[in-house]
Scaffold this active site. Structure first.
Site, PDB file in Angstrom:
ATOM      1  N   ARG A 298       0.830  -1.210   0.000  1.00 43.31           N
ATOM      2  CA  ARG A 298       0.000   0.000   0.000  1.00 43.31           C
ATOM      3  C   ARG A 298       0.863   1.257   0.000  1.00 43.31           C
ATOM      4  NH1 ARG A 298      -4.683  -2.609   3.964  1.00 43.31           N
ATOM      5  NH2 ARG A 298      -5.752  -3.653   2.240  1.00 43.31           N
ATOM      6  N   TYR A 442      -5.436  -0.995  -6.985  1.00 40.75           N
ATOM      7  CA  TYR A 442      -4.472  -1.919  -6.398  1.00 40.75           C
ATOM      8  C   TYR A 442      -4.521  -1.970  -4.871  1.00 40.75           C
ATOM      9  CZ  TYR A 442      -1.583  -3.282 -10.391  1.00 40.75           C
ATOM     10  OH  TYR A 442      -1.110  -3.852 -11.541  1.00 40.75           O
ATOM     11  N   GLU A 443      -4.245  -3.163  -4.334  1.00 41.58           N
ATOM     12  CA  GLU A 443      -4.062  -3.393  -2.897  1.00 41.58           C
ATOM     13  C   GLU A 443      -5.243  -2.896  -2.071  1.00 41.58           C
ATOM     14  OE1 GLU A 443      -1.878  -5.396  -2.468  1.00 41.58           O
ATOM     15  OE2 GLU A 443      -0.958  -5.093  -4.414  1.00 41.58           O
ATOM     16  N   GLY A 444      -6.434  -3.207  -2.524  1.00 43.87           N
ATOM     17  CA  GLY A 444      -7.635  -2.714  -1.872  1.00 43.87           C
ATOM     18  C   GLY A 444      -8.017  -1.389  -2.487  1.00 43.87           C
ATOM     19  N   GLN A 449      -9.779   1.379   1.381  1.00 41.10           N
ATOM     20  CA  GLN A 449      -8.859   2.138   2.236  1.00 41.10           C
ATOM     21  C   GLN A 449      -9.625   3.130   3.115  1.00 41.10           C
ATOM     22  OE1 GLN A 449      -5.739   1.074   2.181  1.00 41.10           O
ATOM     23  NE2 GLN A 449      -6.283  -0.252   0.469  1.00 41.10           N
TER      24      GLN A 449
END
Length: 596
Positions: A298, A442-444, A449
């Site tokens: 992240r 990306y990445e959640g 977030q």
């Protein structure tokens, strides 16, 4: 085909004048000998590698893309990528911030973070190959057995092997509790893993000797949901005890995703057919172990968008100074030419300053977070480590979501500076916009977030972590409140700090009655808090610039002008965002699904 010059002067300003990292390192035994000269030399060499080796491959890599041989399952990366990676490894760059016990150079995370900003500016698609390896390294370093560490870490640190994270499956993205990949225990302590994963960045390529896949899967007796997920090391080639490569493991690339951007990175569909894996961490605790890698990723994704923001700004600025169009509204500024350069026009300046402000605040913020990670990992005082860890946990979702949202805005504005030429691939700007868009997913996703920030990091501890950061903001406001020169920065900073406190309390009270209130408010709420963080750092940078303005160094003059622009033009976005966050869930949830 465009240009990239590493922003070393601003990096040095952030590290040495704003954060005073040399003083910080003296409190960290592992980094006590790291001084300004070492940092500057590393970043200068890193900037050369980024601009001279990686940047020339960015446009061609985007045009060429990656190619899969379906018979052999091998992936060929764009021309020049493999040679660039070889240079990267030979120069020792993969080891920069890794543990010396496993061959690392042991430099601080904050230095490595600046290096990765430059790599991402130069070529995000290429940078994702070694970038994911850092996450795999950190996960094994934190949760691996002594044997796993001894076998895998030296190879990841040297760059001989790279890593991936294999999470997503076709039927589930963020909701990992639904994943179906299976891991069957074997008599020798290994597991046979079967299933399919999608969107696996750098999942297959020829750049490194081996690829270490970290794979989430379920044991036969695993409970349902996220409480039944385990994490496994599944190497492309099964290593022998001495680290040499053994037989090919049946984890293969079945297809390369045809994507909107980052064409130079092989985003793969990975198929596991009784592939051999080794459990890392405890059974059914895989998500906890994977979070080490996900949190590193992240921060890394935030740096991807910061890098794109910087390079897009640099090229739009050059174009704006060269491109002649119309006359200034206040009279000709280049009377010897048929028209004025477009940088004389107010709205072109607005677009350029938006990108410039987002780049400079993002650099200060991300460097601060990286320094907090260094303190969390290395400070001798347990309380200091705990406070740093709390701050990193609180602000990581903001790094990921706010910087990537801003990267999308900044690259779009930079492309607009070019007018019609911005849409033509030969100028390179449309690639930055395409590449920037994926980072918001990306990445959640950035919504995830936002939910993480508001629901887990703030409301779950009744705002304790947020109050600790807010106390730093208040202390700065109080310390500088009587300085007339600082009033244009201190007044709005104090105001947004107060508003964040009130907004948090209001949403928290509503959430007790209706949990949907959190989902309805989360996205605008994160941007409000993100602006509070940016305002805090811009106010600090403005204070330094005011103190040094008399030196005649135009760097400080530009820093002040950028800070003033941010407070006048970008921070006011919070007024709209606060109204959105306060408007509640009813305007979103009242319409029944079948009436859409």
């Amino acid at each position: 085909m465009g240009q990239y010059v590493a922003p070393l002067r601003d990096m040095q300003f952030v590290l040495h004048e704003l954060l005073k990292v040399e003083d910080e390192f003296k409190q960290l035994p592992a980094h006590a000998e790291i001084d300004r000269d070492i940092i500057n030399q590393v970043l200068e060499e890193g900037g050369k590698f980024a601009s001279e080796v990686l940047f020339p491959l960015n446009h061609s890599g985007d045009r060429e893309g990656c190619h899969l041989d379906k018979e052999t399952h091998k992936v060929k990366t764009p021309a020049g990528f493999e040679a660039a990676y070889k240079q990267y490894v030979e120069a020792g760059w993969p080891a920069l911030s890794c543990d010396p016990e496993y061959g690392g150079q042991g430099l601080p995370i904050v230095v490595n973070n600046c290096f990765y900003e430059m790599l991402n500016s130069a070529n995000q698609a290429w940078t994702m190959y070694p970038g994911l390896s850092h996450g795999a390294y950190e996960c094994i370093h934190e949760h691996g057995t002594p044997e796993q560490k001894a076998l895998y870490l030296p190879k990841l640190v040297s760059g001989e092997w790279t890593g991936t994270m294999c999470l997503t499956e076709p039927h589930c993205g963020t909701d990992l509790g639904m994943l179906r990949s299976k891991a069957e225990p074997q008599a020798d302590g290994t597991y046979k893993i079967s299933g399919g994963k999608i969107f696996i960045s750098a999942g297959e390529h020829e750049m490194s000797q081996n690829i270490v896949h970290l794979v989430l899967a379920r044991l036969p007796d695993a409970p349902s949901g996220t409480k039944g997920i385990s994490l496994f090391i599944v190497p492309k080639f099964i290593p022998n005890a001495d680290g040499s490569l053994g037989k090919r493991n049946p984890i293969f690339c079945g297809a390369i995703e045809e994507k909107m951007g980052i064409h130079g990175n092989s985003t793969c569909q990975m198929n596991l057919d009784n592939a051999t894996g080794w459990l890392i961490g405890e059974p059914n605790k895989g998500l906890n172990a994977m979070f080490v890698m996900m949190n590193a990723a992240r921060l890394g994704v935030g740096m991807q968008s910061l890098g794109l923001t910087e390079v897009a700004y640099q090229n739009a600025l050059v174009y704006a100074k060269d491109r002649l169009q119309m006359r200034s509204l206040s009279g000709p500024k280049a009377p010897d030419k048929p028209a004025d350069p477009i940088i004389v026009h107010p709205d072109v300046r607005r677009m350029l300053l938006t990108a410039k402000a987002f780049a400079e605040a993002g650099r200060a913020f991300s460097s601060y977070i990286a320094l907090q990670i260094d303190r969390e990992l290395n400070h001798p005082d347990e309380l200091v480590r705990k406070d740093a860890a709390d701050e990193v946990a609180l602000l990581t979702p903001i790094i990921k979501a706010f910087l990537t949202d801003n990267g999308w805005i900044a690259t779009s504005e930079a492309m607009q500076v070019y007018g019609g030429h911005g849409f033509i691939s030969e100028w390179g700007m449309e690639q930055y916009v395409r590449d920037a868009r994926i980072n918001m997913i990306y990445e959640g996703t950035n919504t995830i977030q936002s939910l993480d920030l508001l629901g887990r990091k703030i409301l779950m501890d009744n705002g304790a972590k947020l109050r600790k950061f807010g106390d730093k903001v208040k202390a700065f406001v109080e310390a500088n409140g009587t300085d007339e020169k600082m009033s244009e920065f201190i007044t709005p900073l104090g105001d947004i700090g107060d508003k964040v406190g009130k907004l948090t309390m209001e949403i928290g009270m509503k959430a007790f009655q209706n949990p949907d209130e959190v989902g309805a408010a989360a996205v605008p709420y994160l941007r409000v808090v993100g602006h509070m963080v940016f305002a805090y750092f811009f106010a600090q940078m403005a204070k330094i610039a005011l103190e040094k303005e008399a030196s005649g160094d135009n760097f400080y003059k530009a820093k002040l002008a950028t800070a003033r622009f941010y407070f006048a033009r970008l921070l006011p976005e919070t007024a709209m965002l606060i109204r959105q966050a306060r408007s509640g869930a009813s305007n979103l949830m009242a319409l029944e699904a079948d009436l859409f």
